[in-house]
Design a protein around this motif. Structure first.
Motif, PDB file in Angstrom:
ATOM      1  N   GLN A 107      43.358  46.588  34.851  1.00  0.00           N
ATOM      2  CA  GLN A 107      42.538  47.311  33.885  1.00  0.00           C
ATOM      3  C   GLN A 107      43.336  47.621  32.613  1.00  0.00           C
ATOM      4  O   GLN A 107      42.833  47.477  31.493  1.00  0.00           O
ATOM      5  N   GLU A 108      44.595  48.036  32.778  1.00  0.00           N
ATOM      6  CA  GLU A 108      45.430  48.299  31.601  1.00  0.00           C
ATOM      7  C   GLU A 108      45.716  47.029  30.825  1.00  0.00           C
ATOM      8  O   GLU A 108      45.777  47.048  29.583  1.00  0.00           O
ATOM      9  N   ILE A 109      45.885  45.917  31.532  1.00  0.00           N
ATOM     10  CA  ILE A 109      46.068  44.629  30.858  1.00  0.00           C
ATOM     11  C   ILE A 109      44.854  44.306  30.004  1.00  0.00           C
ATOM     12  O   ILE A 109      44.969  43.880  28.850  1.00  0.00           O
ATOM     13  N   ASP A 110      43.656  44.521  30.567  1.00  0.00           N
ATOM     14  CA  ASP A 110      42.429  44.244  29.820  1.00  0.00           C
ATOM     15  C   ASP A 110      42.280  45.173  28.620  1.00  0.00           C
ATOM     16  O   ASP A 110      41.764  44.773  27.572  1.00  0.00           O
ATOM     17  N   GLU A 111      42.717  46.407  28.759  1.00  0.00           N
ATOM     18  CA  GLU A 111      42.581  47.385  27.675  1.00  0.00           C
ATOM     19  C   GLU A 111      43.615  47.173  26.570  1.00  0.00           C
ATOM     20  O   GLU A 111      43.298  47.317  25.376  1.00  0.00           O
TER      21      GLU A 111
ATOM     22  N   MET B  49      50.368  40.203  46.270  1.00  0.00           N
ATOM     23  CA  MET B  49      49.483  39.046  46.407  1.00  0.00           C
ATOM     24  C   MET B  49      49.201  38.726  47.871  1.00  0.00           C
ATOM     25  O   MET B  49      48.092  38.314  48.218  1.00  0.00           O
ATOM     26  N   ARG B  50      50.164  38.933  48.746  1.00  0.00           N
ATOM     27  CA  ARG B  50      49.909  38.726  50.170  1.00  0.00           C
ATOM     28  C   ARG B  50      48.906  39.749  50.697  1.00  0.00           C
ATOM     29  O   ARG B  50      48.030  39.423  51.513  1.00  0.00           O
ATOM     30  N   GLU B  51      49.023  40.980  50.232  1.00  0.00           N
ATOM     31  CA  GLU B  51      48.065  42.012  50.632  1.00  0.00           C
ATOM     32  C   GLU B  51      46.661  41.680  50.127  1.00  0.00           C
ATOM     33  O   GLU B  51      45.667  41.846  50.837  1.00  0.00           O
ATOM     34  N   LEU B  52      46.585  41.201  48.896  1.00  0.00           N
ATOM     35  CA  LEU B  52      45.290  40.823  48.333  1.00  0.00           C
ATOM     36  C   LEU B  52      44.694  39.639  49.084  1.00  0.00           C
ATOM     37  O   LEU B  52      43.476  39.577  49.322  1.00  0.00           O
TER      38      LEU B  52
ATOM     39  N   LEU C   4      33.588  31.645  44.679  1.00  0.00           N
ATOM     40  CA  LEU C   4      33.438  32.976  45.256  1.00  0.00           C
ATOM     41  C   LEU C   4      33.207  34.078  44.231  1.00  0.00           C
ATOM     42  O   LEU C   4      32.791  35.181  44.590  1.00  0.00           O
ATOM     43  N   GLY C   5      33.524  33.780  42.989  1.00  0.00           N
ATOM     44  CA  GLY C   5      33.329  34.766  41.938  1.00  0.00           C
ATOM     45  C   GLY C   5      34.532  35.671  41.735  1.00  0.00           C
ATOM     46  O   GLY C   5      35.418  35.766  42.590  1.00  0.00           O
ATOM     47  N   PRO C   6      34.581  36.357  40.599  1.00  0.00           N
ATOM     48  CA  PRO C   6      35.696  37.257  40.306  1.00  0.00           C
ATOM     49  C   PRO C   6      35.688  38.494  41.200  1.00  0.00           C
ATOM     50  O   PRO C   6      34.622  38.981  41.604  1.00  0.00           O
ATOM     51  N   LEU C   7      36.889  38.998  41.473  1.00  0.00           N
ATOM     52  CA  LEU C   7      37.079  40.232  42.215  1.00  0.00           C
ATOM     53  C   LEU C   7      37.348  41.382  41.247  1.00  0.00           C
ATOM     54  O   LEU C   7      37.688  41.152  40.082  1.00  0.00           O
ATOM     55  N   PRO C   8      37.247  42.630  41.704  1.00  0.00           N
ATOM     56  CA  PRO C   8      37.566  43.759  40.829  1.00  0.00           C
ATOM     57  C   PRO C   8      38.989  43.701  40.273  1.00  0.00           C
ATOM     58  O   PRO C   8      39.244  44.232  39.180  1.00  0.00           O
TER      59      PRO C   8
ATOM     60  N   VAL D  22      38.516  33.922  33.900  1.00  0.00           N
ATOM     61  CA  VAL D  22      37.767  34.994  34.560  1.00  0.00           C
ATOM     62  C   VAL D  22      36.561  35.370  33.711  1.00  0.00           C
ATOM     63  O   VAL D  22      35.448  35.561  34.231  1.00  0.00           O
ATOM     64  N   LYS D  23      36.762  35.468  32.415  1.00  0.00           N
ATOM     65  CA  LYS D  23      35.663  35.827  31.502  1.00  0.00           C
ATOM     66  C   LYS D  23      34.518  34.814  31.620  1.00  0.00           C
ATOM     67  O   LYS D  23      33.329  35.196  31.629  1.00  0.00           O
ATOM     68  N   ARG D  24      34.875  33.537  31.718  1.00  0.00           N
ATOM     69  CA  ARG D  24      33.846  32.501  31.856  1.00  0.00           C
ATOM     70  C   ARG D  24      33.043  32.689  33.128  1.00  0.00           C
ATOM     71  O   ARG D  24      31.810  32.584  33.123  1.00  0.00           O
ATOM     72  N   GLN D  25      33.726  32.977  34.227  1.00  0.00           N
ATOM     73  CA  GLN D  25      33.019  33.145  35.491  1.00  0.00           C
ATOM     74  C   GLN D  25      32.188  34.428  35.529  1.00  0.00           C
ATOM     75  O   GLN D  25      31.117  34.452  36.116  1.00  0.00           O
ATOM     76  N   LEU D  26      32.668  35.465  34.890  1.00  0.00           N
ATOM     77  CA  LEU D  26      31.881  36.715  34.830  1.00  0.00           C
ATOM     78  C   LEU D  26      30.553  36.482  34.134  1.00  0.00           C
ATOM     79  O   LEU D  26      29.546  37.112  34.486  1.00  0.00           O
TER      80      LEU D  26
END
Length: 202
Positions: A81-85, A152-155, A182-186, A195-199
């Motif tokens: 979220q901070e990356i996007d902001e 990433m392993r947890e995800l 499968l679509g984007p995840l939160p 990701v923007k394209r798939q959203l």
């Protein structure tokens, strides 16, 4: 700590030197992770270098050694979220500043991998390919890489089918195909083009 690189000697006047590096600028998902490390000159660690040049088992072993022998270390992050902001450049610097601020004792000089400093009040120098050129930056690279790979392993465990444990969130053909299927995840970075394209399609 003795600095063995001539270009550093002019600026570095002694004191506690911290190496700073990040991992995760390029992936489409998850946080960008930064680490800061102050090595103990009395307890040298062999093999510190760019984490990408090491096997996963060697990185894991060095991660343990760094945490055991360093004078100080810290790992911090900036969220998707901070990356996007903020954008990835500013979010990376935010993660670096958080890692530097978490060091106890505090650093008195910074060596930062790359070509610019993160805007911290502690003086320092940016060093291109520094993770392969100075052991403190290499140590920071290793801590950040091990921490982000664990995320990433947890995800991957929470969201099977995307292959996060293999590609670590980078835009590989496998990841792009899973994103389309499968679509984007939160946790996906919504400001990144794939990701923007798939959203827009979901």
């Amino acid at each position: 700590m003795q600095v063995d690189y001539p270009e550093l000697v002019i600026e570095y006047g002694g004191g506690l030197l911290a190496g700073v590096d990040e991992v995760g600028r390029g992936p489409l998902i998850g946080a960008v992770v930064a680490a800061a490390v102050i090595l103990d000159p009395a307890r040298p660690i062999d093999g510190l270098t760019d984490s990408k040049a090491l096997s996963a088992p060697r990185r894991e072993a060095l991660d343990v050694e760094i945490r055991r022998h360093a004078l100080a270390f810290a790992v911090a992050e900036a969220s998707a979220q901070e990356i996007d902001e903020l954008n990835i450049h500013h979010a990376t610097h935010l993660a670096m500043r958080r890692a530097i601020d978490a060091l106890v004792p505090n650093a008195e000089y910074l060596l930062v991998d790359g070509n610019c400093l993160p805007g911290h009040h502690v003086p320092g120098q940016a060093l291109v390919k520094g993770d392969a050129r100075h052991p403190a930056i290499g140590a920071a690279s290793i801590l950040a890489k091990v921490a982000r790979d664990a995320q990433m392993r947890e995800l991957d465990a929470r969201h099977p089918g995307y292959g996060f444990a293999r590609h670590k969130g980078y835009p590989t053909p496998e990841h792009l195909a899973a994103l389309e299927r499968l679509g984007p995840l939160p946790d996906h970075r919504r400001s990144f083009a794939p990701v923007k394209r798939q959203l827009a399609l979901w």
